[in-house]
Design an enzyme around this catalytic site. Sequence first.
Site, PDB file in Angstrom:
ATOM      1  N   LYS A  44      14.325  46.099 -32.711  1.00 29.37           N
ATOM      2  CA  LYS A  44      13.306  46.667 -33.589  1.00 29.37           C
ATOM      3  C   LYS A  44      12.848  47.993 -32.988  1.00 29.37           C
ATOM      4  CE  LYS A  44      13.042  43.440 -36.769  1.00 29.37           C
ATOM      5  NZ  LYS A  44      13.237  43.727 -38.219  1.00 29.37           N
ATOM      6  N   ARG A  96       3.619  47.216 -34.297  1.00 32.61           N
ATOM      7  CA  ARG A  96       3.210  45.807 -34.249  1.00 32.61           C
ATOM      8  C   ARG A  96       2.770  45.401 -32.836  1.00 32.61           C
ATOM      9  NH1 ARG A  96       4.019  44.469 -39.348  1.00 32.61           N
ATOM     10  NH2 ARG A  96       5.873  45.274 -40.408  1.00 32.61           N
ATOM     11  N   GLN A 121      17.097  44.142 -45.292  1.00 34.35           N
ATOM     12  CA  GLN A 121      17.471  45.558 -45.264  1.00 34.35           C
ATOM     13  C   GLN A 121      18.962  45.741 -45.501  1.00 34.35           C
ATOM     14  OE1 GLN A 121      16.122  47.658 -41.785  1.00 34.35           O
ATOM     15  NE2 GLN A 121      14.010  46.963 -41.992  1.00 34.35           N
ATOM     16  N   SER A 177      19.369  39.306 -43.567  1.00 33.46           N
ATOM     17  CA  SER A 177      18.727  40.607 -43.388  1.00 33.46           C
ATOM     18  C   SER A 177      18.457  41.238 -44.742  1.00 33.46           C
ATOM     19  CB  SER A 177      19.612  41.538 -42.550  1.00 33.46           C
ATOM     20  OG  SER A 177      19.102  42.866 -42.574  1.00 33.46           O
ATOM     21  N   GLY A 212      13.110  52.266 -40.264  1.00 32.04           N
ATOM     22  CA  GLY A 212      14.422  51.653 -40.329  1.00 32.04           C
ATOM     23  C   GLY A 212      14.774  51.204 -41.734  1.00 32.04           C
ATOM     24  N   ASP A 262       8.612  39.809 -38.607  1.00 28.18           N
ATOM     25  CA  ASP A 262       7.654  40.872 -38.282  1.00 28.18           C
ATOM     26  C   ASP A 262       6.356  40.322 -37.699  1.00 28.18           C
ATOM     27  OD1 ASP A 262       9.329  42.907 -39.087  1.00 28.18           O
ATOM     28  OD2 ASP A 262       8.596  42.900 -41.148  1.00 28.18           O
ATOM     29  N   ARG A 273      11.132  43.861 -28.799  1.00 26.34           N
ATOM     30  CA  ARG A 273       9.867  43.158 -28.984  1.00 26.34           C
ATOM     31  C   ARG A 273       9.778  41.874 -28.177  1.00 26.34           C
ATOM     32  NH1 ARG A 273       8.814  44.317 -35.436  1.00 26.34           N
ATOM     33  NH2 ARG A 273       8.010  46.438 -35.128  1.00 26.34           N
ATOM     34  N   LYS A 325       4.563  47.675 -47.359  1.00 22.06           N
ATOM     35  CA  LYS A 325       5.482  48.797 -47.153  1.00 22.06           C
ATOM     36  C   LYS A 325       6.926  48.423 -47.464  1.00 22.06           C
ATOM     37  CE  LYS A 325       6.114  48.555 -42.067  1.00 22.06           C
ATOM     38  NZ  LYS A 325       7.550  48.842 -41.919  1.00 22.06           N
TER      39      LYS A 325
END
Length: 427
Positions: A337, A387, A165, A163, A88, A310, A341, A15
């Site tokens: 996240k 997750r 992203q 990062s 995100g 992740d 998490r 993804k």
Amino acid sequence: MSKKLIGQVKLPGDKSIAQRAVIFAALAEGTSLIRSFPQAGDPLSTLNALKPLGVEYSFSEIGDLTIKSHGQSAWVSPDRVLDLNNSGTGFRLLLGALAGTPNVDFAVLAGDQSLSVRPMRRLTERLQNTGAKLSGRGQANFAPIACEGQQLQGGDFALPVASAQLKTALLLSGLMADGETAVSEPHASRNHTELLLPAFGGQLSLSDNALRLKPSRLKATEVLVPGDFSAAAFFLVAGSLLEGSRIEIPNCGLNPTRTAMLTVLQEMGAKIDLGEQLSVAGEPIANLLVQASPLRGLVLAPELISNLIDEIPILALAMARAKGSSSVSGAAELKIKESDRLAEIARLLSFLGIKNELTTDGFRLEGNAGALFKAQAETYTVPHDHRIAMMAMIASLCSEKPFEVIGREYAAVSFPDFELILRELSA
């Protein structure tokens, strides 16, 4: 349900790559073909947010995606809110692109309840420093965020954390900028953008330890999305933990900036064999075979965190059934996240009867050396976090008395067939 898993897993497309591919294709001139596009919540949310910008797309009978666009300069101001739901990645990348698209005079990006509490200031402040006009809650720190597209000034960004992203969003903001955009990180994050953006014609180079993008007009191309390694990680752990298991995972993406988890599991004693590696659009892929084996505890080096961020929830489960103590540090990013998490990992471990300690940026635990977990109740409720939901479902298989996971449907965000595949492997 059986205590062993045997069979083959068909992975969803990666993804992270898929969401980059659809946004790059939407920014490009012409018709792009994206093969093996995953039918998961996050990629579909990103795809659906592109249509109000004037981007056309369609699926073939076999699931390949065609995207038709007249380029970034032909994007239009949307007539509705762009709802990214829980994605995100989609939110940040699209915000970066829109901030630097002058012809889109106004757009609002929003998300679900979970996404709306995830901080965006690292991105929005940097965009505003190059001339972006953004507004929203907490000085554009939280979704929804309104954007008035501008021609931005090129910038030189030294990121405080690695990062992928943030890096990608800032590069996309520079496609129509006045001048070069440069992004550097304290250490390397996943490099899907570096591999994929040049395939669309992005003038991207590496110089003086920084990625440098010259203003670029992207062109359509064809992309094959490899199997998602982050999805495979759950089966690598499940196959390692459940005695008698043997799981084949074909066509798995093995990008070296994503597979630190593979190395870590092998260091813990996991029996994972790799077939011949091939290359698809610059992304390495291979068939994996995992078989059950005893694991030993491990202290995870902080420098590995960005390459397996992740996978830490399912890695924690492997550590919980390993022999000896294990610890993770340098993972404070997990607090922001889809859920906190770190807190959710600690909560689930405690529910399973595993002694653990939550720290400011990680956790410590004492493994049970392969013994089955002793779940504290017949049900366990997970947050809206795919997750954590998948971690809990595998934990149930490793328990003396399997428990029901309330919220297991959240796995569909990244892996719609996850529960079905678990059932098939245990049949």
